[in-house]
Write an enzyme that holds these catalytic residues in place. Structure first.
Site, PDB file in Angstrom:
ATOM      1  N   ASP A   1     121.094  97.795  95.537  1.00  0.00           N
ATOM      2  CA  ASP A   1     120.876  97.864  94.091  1.00  0.00           C
ATOM      3  C   ASP A   1     121.968  98.616  93.354  1.00  0.00           C
ATOM      4  OD1 ASP A   1     119.793  97.667  91.581  1.00  0.00           O
ATOM      5  OD2 ASP A   1     118.215  99.143  91.911  1.00  0.00           O
TER       6      ASP A   1
ATOM      7  N   GLU B   1     109.811  93.601  92.232  1.00  0.00           N
ATOM      8  CA  GLU B   1     109.398  94.882  91.655  1.00  0.00           C
ATOM      9  C   GLU B   1     108.175  94.740  90.749  1.00  0.00           C
ATOM     10  OE1 GLU B   1     113.153  96.086  89.848  1.00  0.00           O
ATOM     11  OE2 GLU B   1     113.516  97.410  91.556  1.00  0.00           O
TER      12      GLU B   1
ATOM     13  N   GLU C   1     123.920 102.736  85.772  1.00  0.00           N
ATOM     14  CA  GLU C   1     122.643 103.241  86.265  1.00  0.00           C
ATOM     15  C   GLU C   1     122.825 104.285  87.368  1.00  0.00           C
ATOM     16  OE1 GLU C   1     120.047 100.156  87.666  1.00  0.00           O
ATOM     17  OE2 GLU C   1     118.463 101.562  88.230  1.00  0.00           O
TER      18      GLU C   1
END
EC number: 3.2.1.131
Lengths: 695, 695
Positions: A362, A288, A390
């Site tokens: 993820d 990332e 998240e």
């Protein structure tokens, strides 16, 4: 009751309006006088004949806990002097114990034995837990060894006190105040972790700042390490791979460059001078946008090994993350980590651990286990779970994560035939790893109650307990936590435990049922299945659900991205065929026609609607169950949870409406009875989401 | 002492390890039994014969306070029934009282009279303060009226919970939880404000998000307003001027466009349906990149009046900020606000207030008063002070701000001849304003103790007390706050009060002596006098200090930017001449040669060094004084402050070294005796600052 007792009861009532700060270490007075007396008879004194700081912590924590539970001060003495009815703390090389294991035996005295000081500390907390959960101490005989060596929290905390994916306030670490001021909370953080067996913490974000390796900041880190040390907790740092350039002023950070290697050697020496028991480095590289060895034409092993050699003389370790995926975003992101790491098996130094996220994408509400597990027998693979929510509704939605963790740990990789579970990979028993590790991305923050949502303290607790022993059941852990934290009243314990156990499945139903996923950017916590613009295709929603006029889902079979080929044949066999693929993973691996009949005897479209509607409806059920325990819960905590459940109910319907209205445009079918079509239009839902992205 | 008393004393000791959460409303038991008994005799019951929510708050707060101070529950009854020794709460149109004023008289009963319910509430807190500060209640006769009508906090809080210029954690407002969950802290915030007479709060940043005007967010704002209402506090919102475009989907936000006007009228109606007592709008427009009426060729009055007309039917007001400066950054930023606003005097609607920062630049450690004060007799000018320590060392450096506030309020504008102080402008007495207002940019945050630095709670307190009565002395306010918050022990009260009183001058000495300023970008809290690159010249350090081979300082005389011309001749007369210009303002107005002898008989260079060195040295003195009160201060609070003072000492030397080493390159003179030259080089200081700007 004597004066002192009245006083203590009043005290507990009066000054403990429960703001959640004390977590599961509340130690409120045991109301049952008989039970309290029985415990008291066996806890008249604590014997400790040592100045070892960790052993001293064990004695102090026992004393603190007993003071609260029994309402009396239990003296700490150097020897029993022939007396019985005491608690003896001792280390001895017992065969049945591993380094951090403990044995608790009770005859005239209760003896807590550890092979090491840490073992005794964990034993002390185990005994307190035993009393907190009101268990009998007759013929006490408890022996326990941790199944995994490194049990860690990863804090994605930044230098500016913000927390990436944090939903409970700011960072616990006040870098501007350190080292001069030590917030008392640092110690309470260490206590809570030690009580569940966590023995390591990475205090800064994997998207790391170079600051942490400067002399200025290492002083601050050392001050924290000094607080954690007596609790058996080692400190680790995430590093910024190009640090030799940014703070070392070198021209390169190439892991094969001698000057770069020397810089890391010198830096390691500098760190260990300040922190002799420093744990090591956690590294996010070539992931990332983070720089890494590939920027210099090297591979992950080259980068990890350079750092490993610098740390080895000090017994430090390198934890190298496998969370990587091609920046192009064209090929199936699912396959990236496996493709990059499997070829490197056997090429890492002995003090390197590769840390793998539980799933291939993820931290989605539900993912199949990462195909890397079981495929790198010569490389210790550590587990990375995400405790912070998240993709699980931040601090608003109630999701008890033990079932999610267990689901992954108990998945069978078939790496060594049937029964080769992910747990056996991670605990080292399958490949005989010399190093084993498990990490949880922390959900802690500066909020008074640590986790924002009072009930998700249970996720921190559950992670620690499973890191110690992954065979514990989700129910047993929930039961412990509720009893210690909310109320010991059996009926309410049962109700709240049930609530916790079902919460994740309810969330998945209204959020991402049947193997849908949602790693999209944008509002991030809000529904945006229509999101189709981003700097990368694999950062859009449509990349994952692939809704079209035919059907829904990501084909990862041989006809699709072929990601399934990364699993063992036995696994492929179950998942390759949409008929036999378990419904929870269906759309992860298959593009299924809207009209396809599922084994529920409903079409895909009908099944989706059923999940979305019943899921959202179930939140109302959770509200009712919570209401039923009101009498046994502290009023502030009760109101806090009730308020969050009300918001969750509102947002669950929001998710349901967003998904069904959006997917309906492809499925072109009505909402099946008995469900009523949403009161709002897709446009209205989109506008609602847009509000949360307004400047 | 009876059992109950023992119990209460123990209680106070045991569950009040002081984390600062209770602020100055601690109400710990009065230890002096005689005094406690005397108070108790006059506080046997509280008489309230009303269901008015604000009056009920007054009674409840009295009961809570007395419970703590006297250790007994004082009943609230509907009438005295002939008994004496009680506290009577009553509203009546007493001539000597303005709306929010109160009168407290004591004969057989203590009577708290207000013309309005709010007046009674303020009287109740005044009586409690009277007891908290251990004053006699014989022949009690206190009358007080607020000198300014609108006494407000401005919260620069964002939707993501961050706070612009906040150093005490995140926002107090949990927008994602509202309206379903009401954090108990909202009420404690209201209590603290009401106790010092604050009657309004702007809950969002002046760099405003459009979200707050959406139906979704107005529900959340209304929920907060419901909590504040019983404490006499009105809620206000900062607005994003182009909201008619961003959420209204109009093509323009031109204040003269009929559709835009209608949009605001409709929005105001929507708001007042939800919040009948909504206060109004605070506006930052055409300032630092914020859009505004000038984008459409209109002026500030056009923009403010459009909003004022929409709010007028509901008695709402518009607070329009005068903090503006030319985007070109060429002309002297000092002059911008005066140039833009003075010509508009008399052009604003009656329900518009123009809010002016205390100084012409931006909340510097020391500034002369803004030249606008006294020049707009037909336009109500409100004062904007900054409580949060943007340029005053964040939450690390101890700066008690009452002397800073007073210095400005007592400055003489000479607008109506000698004695026309800024205070008389702001309280309306000079120009006979019908509306008066004063605002403080809050230093509150989610930190447990509200303000980060325990002692800077005093700044919140002092702002409120001065907003009510600007004639109070800094010392009297400090004395009150220390007694109520830290300890009632006279010697320690005196020591800490002295510490507070000198703190700001010490800070100015090592930070920006002799009229230096530092509104630079970059690390912002760190010394960067060398900073010379920015998107705008007036965002660099060199733009302000203008150091060169000849001397130092910004010439604002006729020979320079001519900013001094914005003041009345009497003021110009003092400041025009470097010989007569007070040293604190010297470099604000003059470029002074390094070798110039000052009236201290030192050259500029010598005087600068003297200030920097003695200032930094004085922090050590503050540490010693703090150490001397240890015995009377709660241990956690004591350690907290001691740690911050240690950091301040470190950073004060850092500031000193940065300035003297940097300025020395221009002055080309040695550090004068007896001061020793810094141990580090300028380069080393720069590298230290750079660390805090590392990725």
């Amino acid at each position: 009751m004597n004066f002192k007792l009245i006083f203590l009861l009043l005290l507990t009532t009066l000054c403990r309006a429960d703001d959640g700060y004390r977590l599961w270490l509340k130690y409120d007075l045991i109301k049952d006088a008989t039970k309290r007396a029985a415990y008291a008879r066996s806890a008249q004194f604590i014997v400790l004949n040592s100045t070892n700081p960790v052993l001293k912590t064990a004695a102090d924590e026992l004393q603190t806990g007993l003071q609260g539970l029994l309402g009396k001060t239990v003296p700490i003495v150097a020897n029993a002097g022939g007396k019985t009815g005491g608690i003896l703390l001792t280390t001895s090389p017992v065969a049945e114990l591993t380094n951090e294991g403990y044995r608790i035996t009770g005859k005239q005295n209760i003896t807590i034995t550890g092979k090491t000081d840490a073992g005794v500390l964990y034993g002390a907390f185990a005994l307190l837990r035993h009393l907190q959960t009101r268990q009998s101490i007759d013929r006490l005989s408890l022996t326990s060894n941790p199944k995994i060596q490194l049990r860690m929290l990863n804090h994605w905390d930044n230098v500016d006190a913000s927390i990436e994916r944090g939903y409970a306030g700011q960072s616990l670490w006040k870098w501007y105040e350190l080292p001069e001021r030590i917030d008392p909370r640092y110690r309470d953080y260490a206590r809570a972790n030690a009580s569940i067996g966590i023995n390591g913490t990475v205090v800064n974000n994997v998207n790391a700042s170079s600051r942490f390796l400067t002399a200025e900041y290492l002083q601050k880190v050392a001050a924290l390490a000094n607080v954690f040390r007596p609790y058996g907790i080692k400190i680790y740092l995430s590093i910024y791979f190009p640090a030799p350039k940014t703070i070392g002023k070198l021209k390169t950070a190439d892991p094969l460059d001698p000057e770069v290697n020397q810089w890391w050697v010198d830096k390691a020496n500098e760190i260990y001078k300040l922190i002799p028991d420093f744990g090591g480095f956690l590294v996010k590289a070539n992931s990332e946008g983070q720089p890494g060895p590939q920027d210099y034409g090297r591979n992950h092993a080259d980068g990890a090994n350079m750092l490993a050699k610098a740390l080895a003389p000090h017994n430090g370790i390198v934890i190298w993350r496998a969370f990587v995926y091609k920046a192009d975003g064209i090929s199936d992101r699912f396959k990236a980590a496996y493709d990059e790491f499997k070829p490197l098996d056997g090429q890492f130094e002995k003090n390197v651990i590769v840390q793998v996220k539980n799933g291939p994408i993820d931290f989605q509400p539900r993912e199949p286990f990462s195909p890397i597990f079981g495929t790198m027998p010569q490389t210790p693979l550590g587990m990375e779970f995400q405790i912070t929510q998240e993709y699980l509704g931040h601090a608003t939605h109630l999701v008890y994560e033990a079932p999610l963790f267990k689901e992954c740990l108990e998945s069978d990789t078939y790496a060594g035939g049937r029964g080769s579970t992910v747990a056996k990979v991670v605990d080292g028993s399958l490949h005989n790893y010399k190093l084993t590790a498990i990490a949880g991305v922390a959900n802690t923050g500066s909020d008074r109650n640590w986790t924002g949502h009072p009930l998700t303290q249970a996720n921190w607790y559950a992670f620690g307990r499973l890191a110690w022993d992954h065979t514990l059941t989700s129910q047993a852990i929930a039961n412990e936590w509720v009893t210690m934290t909310l109320t010991p009243e059996p009926q309410s314990v049962k109700t709240v435990t049930d609530l916790l156990l079902k919460s994740r499945e309810i969330y998945v139903n209204y959020n991402t049922p049947l193997g849908l996923s949602r790693p999209w950017t944008g509002a991030h916590f809000a529904p945006e299945p229509w999101q189709n613009r981003s700097s990368r295709p694999d950062w859009t929603a449509v990349y994952y659900h692939r809704a079209d006029s035919i059907g829904l889902g990501f084909d990862r079979t041989v006809k699709g991205s072929q990601a399934l080929a990364q699993y063992r044949p036995e696994v492929q066999k179950q998942w390759n065929n949409p008929e036999t693929c378990p419904l929870p993973y269906l759309l992860w691996f298959h593009h299924v026609p809207w009209t396809q009949k599922l084994n529920t005897d409903r079409t895909l479209w009908e099944e989706l609607c059923t999940r979305f509607y019943t899921g959202a409806e179930s939140v109302g059920g959770m509200q009712n169950e919570w209401a039923s325990v009101k009498k046994d819960i502290d009023p502030e905590t009760f109101a806090n949870v009730a308020g969050r459940l009300a918001t969750q109910q509102k947002e669950a319907i929001w998710w349901r409406d967003a998904w069904v209205l959006y997917l309906q445009e492809f499925a072109r079918q009505p909402i099946p009875a008995p469900f009523k079509k949403p009161d709002r239009t897709l446009q209205e839902v989109k506008e609602l989401v847009d509000i949360y992205q307004l400047r």
